[in-house]
Design a protein around this motif. Structure first.
Motif, PDB file in Angstrom:
ATOM      1  N   GLY A 375      -1.025  -7.377   1.957  1.00 42.38           N
ATOM      2  CA  GLY A 375      -2.329  -7.898   2.366  1.00 42.38           C
ATOM      3  C   GLY A 375      -3.193  -6.842   3.027  1.00 42.38           C
ATOM      4  O   GLY A 375      -4.391  -6.723   2.735  1.00 42.38           O
ATOM      5  N   LYS A 376      -2.607  -6.060   3.925  1.00 40.36           N
ATOM      6  CA  LYS A 376      -3.369  -5.008   4.606  1.00 40.36           C
ATOM      7  C   LYS A 376      -3.832  -3.930   3.637  1.00 40.36           C
ATOM      8  O   LYS A 376      -4.977  -3.460   3.706  1.00 40.36           O
ATOM      9  N   LEU A 377      -2.944  -3.510   2.754  1.00 43.97           N
ATOM     10  CA  LEU A 377      -3.317  -2.456   1.813  1.00 43.97           C
ATOM     11  C   LEU A 377      -4.463  -2.913   0.918  1.00 43.97           C
ATOM     12  O   LEU A 377      -5.419  -2.168   0.674  1.00 43.97           O
ATOM     13  N   LEU A 378      -4.371  -4.134   0.419  1.00 46.48           N
ATOM     14  CA  LEU A 378      -5.406  -4.633  -0.483  1.00 46.48           C
ATOM     15  C   LEU A 378      -6.721  -4.870   0.253  1.00 46.48           C
ATOM     16  O   LEU A 378      -7.798  -4.674  -0.316  1.00 46.48           O
ATOM     17  N   ARG A 379      -6.642  -5.260   1.507  1.00 47.04           N
ATOM     18  CA  ARG A 379      -7.870  -5.513   2.266  1.00 47.04           C
ATOM     19  C   ARG A 379      -8.527  -4.219   2.739  1.00 47.04           C
ATOM     20  O   ARG A 379      -9.746  -4.050   2.597  1.00 47.04           O
ATOM     21  N   TYR A 380      -7.752  -3.301   3.290  1.00 45.78           N
ATOM     22  CA  TYR A 380      -8.341  -2.129   3.948  1.00 45.78           C
ATOM     23  C   TYR A 380      -8.401  -0.890   3.061  1.00 45.78           C
ATOM     24  O   TYR A 380      -9.366  -0.118   3.146  1.00 45.78           O
ATOM     25  N   VAL A 381      -7.383  -0.649   2.252  1.00 45.04           N
ATOM     26  CA  VAL A 381      -7.457   0.476   1.320  1.00 45.04           C
ATOM     27  C   VAL A 381      -8.296   0.068   0.109  1.00 45.04           C
ATOM     28  O   VAL A 381      -9.073   0.865  -0.413  1.00 45.04           O
ATOM     29  N   GLY A 382      -8.137  -1.179  -0.316  1.00 40.52           N
ATOM     30  CA  GLY A 382      -9.001  -1.717  -1.346  1.00 40.52           C
ATOM     31  C   GLY A 382      -8.244  -2.222  -2.552  1.00 40.52           C
ATOM     32  O   GLY A 382      -7.219  -1.655  -2.950  1.00 40.52           O
ATOM     33  N   GLU A 383      -8.733  -3.286  -3.146  1.00 38.74           N
ATOM     34  CA  GLU A 383      -8.086  -3.875  -4.310  1.00 38.74           C
ATOM     35  C   GLU A 383      -8.108  -2.949  -5.520  1.00 38.74           C
ATOM     36  O   GLU A 383      -7.324  -3.133  -6.454  1.00 38.74           O
ATOM     37  N   ASP A 384      -8.993  -1.946  -5.501  1.00 38.65           N
ATOM     38  CA  ASP A 384      -9.059  -0.969  -6.588  1.00 38.65           C
ATOM     39  C   ASP A 384      -8.327   0.323  -6.259  1.00 38.65           C
ATOM     40  O   ASP A 384      -8.416   1.300  -7.014  1.00 38.65           O
ATOM     41  N   ARG A 385      -7.614   0.349  -5.143  1.00 35.47           N
ATOM     42  CA  ARG A 385      -6.992   1.599  -4.711  1.00 35.47           C
ATOM     43  C   ARG A 385      -5.512   1.476  -4.359  1.00 35.47           C
ATOM     44  O   ARG A 385      -4.917   2.438  -3.868  1.00 35.47           O
ATOM     45  N   VAL A 386      -4.897   0.351  -4.594  1.00 34.78           N
ATOM     46  CA  VAL A 386      -3.450   0.214  -4.432  1.00 34.78           C
ATOM     47  C   VAL A 386      -2.832   0.483  -5.795  1.00 34.78           C
ATOM     48  O   VAL A 386      -3.214  -0.130  -6.797  1.00 34.78           O
ATOM     49  N   VAL A 387      -1.879   1.433  -5.853  1.00 33.10           N
ATOM     50  CA  VAL A 387      -1.350   1.881  -7.142  1.00 33.10           C
ATOM     51  C   VAL A 387       0.163   1.660  -7.213  1.00 33.10           C
ATOM     52  O   VAL A 387       0.877   1.753  -6.218  1.00 33.10           O
ATOM     53  N   TRP A 388       0.609   1.388  -8.429  1.00 30.94           N
ATOM     54  CA  TRP A 388       2.010   1.036  -8.667  1.00 30.94           C
ATOM     55  C   TRP A 388       2.908   2.272  -8.642  1.00 30.94           C
ATOM     56  O   TRP A 388       2.623   3.281  -9.265  1.00 30.94           O
TER      57      TRP A 388
END
Length: 494
Positions: A375-388
């Motif tokens: 949740g934190k990564l998607l909110r603060y780093v961004g939904e377009d910037r979390v990578v697999w």
């Protein structure tokens, strides 16, 4: 009845919840709740297989086997009060293949930015101290014939050949970035020349359709900055990989240190390779611990807006529970990454990317930490910037990590309370591959067309009817194996 070479009795689960390490941290004791979840999952698999009139191994290698395992883990976690997230599957998916596949089968572009293998016969073995057994105790996997080998030849389980089978044949991974471990130049378990051989074998007609390769640079090690020219010009690396908490003398560095980090970033910019993958989190013990934190990420992201900073492990610290972010209190873990971004006014979806290698696998054990971390990564780093990323081959095939993420959901309560997003199919597709395609310059439709009839697609199709994954992890699972690996690496971490 179908014959299985691996685990014919069906005692291994398709979702691997164990305490294997990637070699960068000492394996942690498996929580009792997880051990119970594994036992319940195996019992439920046995019951379901009998109800369906098939063997337990046959059941476990199918979609219902994975669904059943995830449902069992849900039940045990809920009974223990771990309810922040869950694996969102209907109850009938335990018995009905169509119901299981509706969630667990996908056609996403899976681009894993975090892969490893070693050369099991490389010159680095000459540096292994007498008697040291790196990864000693690894399971006997028939496909790499460890039962027939002597000395260090069991390391075949970490070879390029096993990597290709586990990652590309036995999982839904479409593309991967091969990265490196920190080590002295004369003790690299995988050299750039050796990585290039596998890259050329996998990529179609010299294109970048299956495997990209990093160039390892530690600017606090003599010769590494000078070597960047050859990595860029001869080997055509796609990104730089560095470890800020590592150093030949045990001392790390910051990315904005004037004598190390800044010259490194300036040279990356000058050479035109603007992806900087930096290991953050998973500390290498207490030595230079501070450099494992993400304090410098926001500072360099602000100073170098034209560079992409891919934060490997996202700052995650094994054994440290993740909770909701509190501004001003985040000094470690993923909170330190979030705090650094906020302090330096780096908005979501800018030039910082969060990699999930090892992080997601550890989060699979803890629904509450998983909810807050993702949740934190998607909110603060961004939904377009979390990578697999999966950090495989240390964990065997990454298919279980893929299946678990396809089913992962944060509870509505935590989404409402903390502003976390719902994990939708569109968001999963971004995380699985579309987000990483951007910094690596991947034209996804073109790559997928090129992959349709390449050697890996043919191999995967040929193995489909005889699908026989081993469901094993390869990394050290106890202190003895972990310390053996450290000694083998000259007491440096991987």
């Amino acid at each position: 009845m179908r014959k299985f070479n691996h685990d014919p009795d069906g005692i291994r689960l398709p979702i691997k919840i164990d305490n294997a390490s990637n070699g960068e941290f000492e394996p942690l004791p498996l929580p009792g709740r997880c051990a119970l979840g594994n036992r319940v999952a195996l019992e439920e698999a046995d019951n379901a297989a009998k109800k369906l009139g098939e063997g337990r191994r046959s059941f476990l290698v199918g979609a219902c086997g994975a669904a059943s395992t995830l449902l069992s883990l849900n039940a045990v976690n809920a009974a223990a009060g771990k309810t922040g997230s869950y694996f969102d599957l209907p109850a009938e998916s335990r018995f009905e293949t169509a119901a299981a596949e509706a969630t667990l089968s996908g056609d996403e572009f899976v681009f894993d930015v975090h892969g490893h293998f070693i050369n099991p016969h490389g010159a680095w073995r000459d540096t292994v101290p007498e008697g040291a057994r790196p990864f000693f105790g690894m399971p006997k996997v028939q496909s790499c014939k460890t039962a027939e080998m002597e000395g260090l030849d069991y390391l075949e389980c970490l070879s390029g050949e096993q990597f290709v089978k586990d990652v590309f044949v036995d999982s839904d991974t479409d593309m991967m970035v091969l990265t490196f471990v920190p080590s002295p130049a004369d003790a690299e378990p995988l050299k750039i020349e050796e990585a290039e051989v596998t890259k050329n074998l996998l990529n179609k007609e010299g294109s970048n359709t299956r495997l990209l390769v990093h160039g390892r640079v530690n600017p606090n090690q003599a010769g590494d900055l000078d070597a960047m020219d050859e990595l860029a010009e001869k080997w055509k690396v796609s990104a730089w990989k560095t470890y800020t908490q590592w150093g030949p003398d045990g001392k790390g560095f910051w990315l904005d240190d004037e004598d190390t980090g800044i010259p490194f970033l300036e040279k990356a910019r000058a050479l035109g390779i603007k992806n900087v993958a930096v290991h953050k989190g998973i500390p290498f013990g207490q030595r230079s611990y501070e450099h494992s934190r993400c304090d410098d990420i926001g500072r360099v992201a602000k100073a170098y807006p034209d560079l992409n900073f891919l934060v490997y492990h996202s700052g995650f610290v094994p054994g440290k529970a993740e909770a909701a972010f509190q501004n001003g209190a985040g000094k470690d873990g993923i909170d330190a990454l979030v705090q650094s971004l906020l302090d330096n006014e780096i908005a979501p979806n800018q030039n910082v990317y969060a990699d999930l290698g090892s992080t997601w696998r550890m989060l699979m054990q803890d629904p509450d930490s998983a909810a807050h971390a993702m949740g934190k990564l998607l909110r603060y780093v961004g939904e377009d910037r979390v990578v697999w990323g999966t950090d495989s081959i240390w964990y065997g095939s990454p298919q279980d990590q893929i299946l678990a993420f396809r089913a992962f959901q944060i509870t509505e309560e935590l989404r409402d309370r903390h502003g976390y997003p719902e994990i939708t199919p569109e968001l999963r597709s971004k995380v699985f591959g579309l987000n990483a395609a951007r910094p690596y310059g991947i034209d996804v439709p073109s790559v997928r067309r090129a992959q349709r009839d390449d050697t890996l697609s043919v191999a995967k199709f040929a193995s489909a009817e005889a699908h026989d994954p081993h469901f094993l992890t390869f990394g050290p699972k106890n202190r003895r194996e972990f310390l053996a690996f450290r000694r083998a690496d000259g007491d440096h971490q991987s």
